[in-house]
Design a protein around this motif. Sequence first.
Motif, PDB file in Angstrom:
ATOM      1  N   LEU A   1     -20.871  93.002 -72.956  1.00  0.00           N
ATOM      2  CA  LEU A   1     -20.459  94.292 -72.641  1.00  0.00           C
ATOM      3  C   LEU A   1     -19.959  94.545 -71.337  1.00  0.00           C
ATOM      4  CD1 LEU A   1     -20.722  96.957 -74.618  1.00  0.00           C
ATOM      5  CD2 LEU A   1     -22.557  97.677 -73.087  1.00  0.00           C
ATOM      6  N   VAL A   2     -20.812  93.820 -70.387  1.00  0.00           N
ATOM      7  CA  VAL A   2     -20.181  93.763 -68.905  1.00  0.00           C
ATOM      8  C   VAL A   2     -18.941  93.008 -68.816  1.00  0.00           C
ATOM      9  CG1 VAL A   2     -20.810  92.904 -66.673  1.00  0.00           C
ATOM     10  CG2 VAL A   2     -22.629  93.886 -68.070  1.00  0.00           C
ATOM     11  N   PHE A   3     -18.786  91.900 -69.400  1.00  0.00           N
ATOM     12  CA  PHE A   3     -17.742  90.960 -69.631  1.00  0.00           C
ATOM     13  C   PHE A   3     -16.438  91.736 -70.011  1.00  0.00           C
ATOM     14  CE2 PHE A   3     -15.738  86.948 -70.059  1.00  0.00           C
ATOM     15  CZ  PHE A   3     -16.471  86.055 -69.097  1.00  0.00           C
ATOM     16  N   ALA A   4     -16.916  92.543 -71.108  1.00  0.00           N
ATOM     17  CA  ALA A   4     -15.509  93.329 -71.899  1.00  0.00           C
ATOM     18  C   ALA A   4     -15.256  94.405 -70.877  1.00  0.00           C
ATOM     19  CB  ALA A   4     -16.185  93.877 -72.927  1.00  0.00           C
ATOM     20  N   ALA A   5     -16.188  94.881 -70.084  1.00  0.00           N
ATOM     21  CA  ALA A   5     -15.787  96.040 -69.183  1.00  0.00           C
ATOM     22  C   ALA A   5     -14.936  95.674 -68.264  1.00  0.00           C
ATOM     23  CB  ALA A   5     -17.093  96.706 -68.676  1.00  0.00           C
ATOM     24  N   VAL A   6     -15.308  94.564 -67.296  1.00  0.00           N
ATOM     25  CA  VAL A   6     -14.406  93.628 -66.386  1.00  0.00           C
ATOM     26  C   VAL A   6     -13.118  93.600 -66.945  1.00  0.00           C
ATOM     27  CG1 VAL A   6     -14.418  92.040 -64.599  1.00  0.00           C
ATOM     28  CG2 VAL A   6     -16.472  93.204 -65.183  1.00  0.00           C
ATOM     29  N   ALA A   7     -13.200  92.883 -68.089  1.00  0.00           N
ATOM     30  CA  ALA A   7     -11.645  92.571 -68.535  1.00  0.00           C
ATOM     31  C   ALA A   7     -10.855  93.714 -69.088  1.00  0.00           C
ATOM     32  CB  ALA A   7     -12.171  91.646 -69.988  1.00  0.00           C
ATOM     33  N   ALA A   8     -11.556  94.884 -69.461  1.00  0.00           N
ATOM     34  CA  ALA A   8     -10.945  95.979 -69.978  1.00  0.00           C
ATOM     35  C   ALA A   8     -10.270  96.596 -68.565  1.00  0.00           C
ATOM     36  CB  ALA A   8     -11.810  97.081 -70.519  1.00  0.00           C
ATOM     37  N   LEU A   9     -10.998  96.710 -67.586  1.00  0.00           N
ATOM     38  CA  LEU A   9     -10.481  97.140 -66.187  1.00  0.00           C
ATOM     39  C   LEU A   9      -9.367  96.567 -65.780  1.00  0.00           C
ATOM     40  CD1 LEU A   9     -11.343  99.398 -64.080  1.00  0.00           C
ATOM     41  CD2 LEU A   9     -12.578  97.785 -62.895  1.00  0.00           C
ATOM     42  N   ALA A  10      -9.317  95.101 -65.772  1.00  0.00           N
ATOM     43  CA  ALA A  10      -8.180  94.189 -65.547  1.00  0.00           C
ATOM     44  C   ALA A  10      -7.141  94.404 -66.289  1.00  0.00           C
ATOM     45  CB  ALA A  10      -8.724  92.632 -65.624  1.00  0.00           C
ATOM     46  N   VAL A  11      -7.311  94.769 -67.530  1.00  0.00           N
ATOM     47  CA  VAL A  11      -6.102  94.874 -68.181  1.00  0.00           C
ATOM     48  C   VAL A  11      -5.423  96.342 -68.022  1.00  0.00           C
ATOM     49  CG1 VAL A  11      -5.276  95.276 -70.621  1.00  0.00           C
ATOM     50  CG2 VAL A  11      -6.709  93.300 -70.191  1.00  0.00           C
ATOM     51  N   LEU A  12      -6.398  97.086 -67.653  1.00  0.00           N
ATOM     52  CA  LEU A  12      -5.856  98.630 -67.387  1.00  0.00           C
ATOM     53  C   LEU A  12      -5.357  98.553 -66.335  1.00  0.00           C
ATOM     54  CD1 LEU A  12      -6.879 101.259 -69.217  1.00  0.00           C
ATOM     55  CD2 LEU A  12      -8.085 101.743 -67.057  1.00  0.00           C
TER      56      LEU A  12
ATOM     57  N   LEU B   1      -9.728  90.331 -60.723  1.00  0.00           N
ATOM     58  CA  LEU B   1     -10.866  90.623 -61.881  1.00  0.00           C
ATOM     59  C   LEU B   1     -10.844  89.648 -62.793  1.00  0.00           C
ATOM     60  CD1 LEU B   1     -10.495  94.567 -62.539  1.00  0.00           C
ATOM     61  CD2 LEU B   1     -12.336  93.356 -61.321  1.00  0.00           C
ATOM     62  N   ALA B   2      -9.992  88.919 -63.155  1.00  0.00           N
ATOM     63  CA  ALA B   2      -9.871  87.856 -64.019  1.00  0.00           C
ATOM     64  C   ALA B   2     -10.598  86.715 -63.634  1.00  0.00           C
ATOM     65  CB  ALA B   2      -8.447  87.642 -64.364  1.00  0.00           C
ATOM     66  N   VAL B   3     -10.448  86.295 -62.152  1.00  0.00           N
ATOM     67  CA  VAL B   3     -11.090  85.198 -61.597  1.00  0.00           C
ATOM     68  C   VAL B   3     -12.650  85.524 -61.369  1.00  0.00           C
ATOM     69  CG1 VAL B   3     -11.190  84.222 -59.185  1.00  0.00           C
ATOM     70  CG2 VAL B   3      -9.065  84.604 -60.180  1.00  0.00           C
ATOM     71  N   ALA B   4     -12.908  87.029 -61.385  1.00  0.00           N
ATOM     72  CA  ALA B   4     -14.406  87.325 -61.280  1.00  0.00           C
ATOM     73  C   ALA B   4     -15.221  86.939 -62.411  1.00  0.00           C
ATOM     74  CB  ALA B   4     -14.486  88.741 -60.853  1.00  0.00           C
ATOM     75  N   LEU B   5     -14.462  87.057 -63.666  1.00  0.00           N
ATOM     76  CA  LEU B   5     -15.104  86.817 -64.971  1.00  0.00           C
ATOM     77  C   LEU B   5     -15.512  85.278 -65.034  1.00  0.00           C
ATOM     78  CD1 LEU B   5     -12.765  88.445 -67.539  1.00  0.00           C
ATOM     79  CD2 LEU B   5     -14.861  89.117 -66.872  1.00  0.00           C
ATOM     80  N   ILE B   6     -14.544  84.376 -64.285  1.00  0.00           N
ATOM     81  CA  ILE B   6     -14.843  83.045 -64.286  1.00  0.00           C
ATOM     82  C   ILE B   6     -15.840  82.497 -63.088  1.00  0.00           C
ATOM     83  CG2 ILE B   6     -13.922  80.561 -64.082  1.00  0.00           C
ATOM     84  CD1 ILE B   6     -11.321  81.912 -64.768  1.00  0.00           C
TER      85      ILE B   6
END
Lengths: 134, 175
Positions: free
Chosen positions: A18-29, B142-147
Amino acid sequence: MKSNSSTVKTRPTPWDALVFAAVAALAVLTALVFYGPKARTNAPLTCVVSVGGEVMDHVPLASFAGEHTYSHNGYTLTVRVSGGQVEVLHSDCPGQDCVHSGPISRAGQSLVCLPAQVVIHLESGTDGPDVIVG
Amino acid sequence: MKFSVKKLALCAVLAALALGLSTLENLFPVSLIVPLPGVKLGLANIVTVFALYELGAPEALAILVTRCLLGGLFSGTATALLFSLLGGLCAMGVMILLKRSRRLSVYGVSVGGAAAHNAGQILAAMITLGNTMVVGYLPFLLAVALITGTLTGFVVSLLLRATAHLHLTNQSDYR
C-alpha cells in the motif's frame, strides 16, 4: 528488545504494498501534472538564449522560428526553432552534449553547451509558476 | 527522556557510523551511473531506520540531527545542511507515523521515509532556488525512493534479525 521483537515485522507485509503503491501513485500524479498532455497546451513560451553569461535573445518562441547561429569561445552552434520546440542542430564543440540533449519544448527546460557557454532556456510567458501543487 | 550511559554510547557510535556512511557515499556518487543529479543511495538512512526500531524515535532523531549538523560542518556549505536536514526531518516524521501502524513492516516504513526524504529535498530546492518548477523533478526522485527505500528496508531487516539476540537497548528501563 525482547518484548518488542515479536511486534517488529522484518518481512514485507501486504500493507507495505500500500505504501509502495501510494508513493508510485504520487510519482505518476506529479509526472502527469508536469509532463502530461495538459502541461503541453500551456501559456506561450519565451526562448532565452544567453551566450557567455549575457542574454543575446529574449524572444517569444512562436516568433523565433528558423535557424540561428551563436558563436562564442571559438565554437559555433546552429539552433533550430520549429513546431514549438528548440534543438541544437549542430555544434563544433568537443562534447556534443547540447546536440545529444535533443529538442526541448516545455517551460523550465534548458539546453546547455558548456564549452561554448551557450544556454538556451524556455520560460513560460507569464513568468510565474504554471502549476501549483498542493 | 533519560539516556542511560549504554544508550548514549550506542547513539554516539550510530551517529558516527551514519556520518561515515554519508561521507563514503559522497566519494562514490551514484549519479555517475544514474544520470539524475542528487540521486543517492541514502546509506546513512540505514542507521536512521535501524535506530528508530532498535532505540526509539527520540534517539533516532538525535542521531539524525547530529549527523546532519556534523555533515554540514564537514562539507562547509549551508545549502547542504538545509537539504539534508529538511529531507531527514521529513523522513523521520513520516517514518514515526508509519511505524505506529503495526501492520507495516520495516520495508513499508523505509520506503515511506525515503519518499518523504526526497520530497523534503525538493522543498529545500524550492527554498534555495525560489522556483516551484523543481517540483517537476519529484516523480524521478519518488521512483528512485522506491528502489533505495526497499534496499534500506532490506538491510535494516537483516540488521534487526542479526542483532535481535544482542539486547542492544536496556529494555529493563522501560518495563
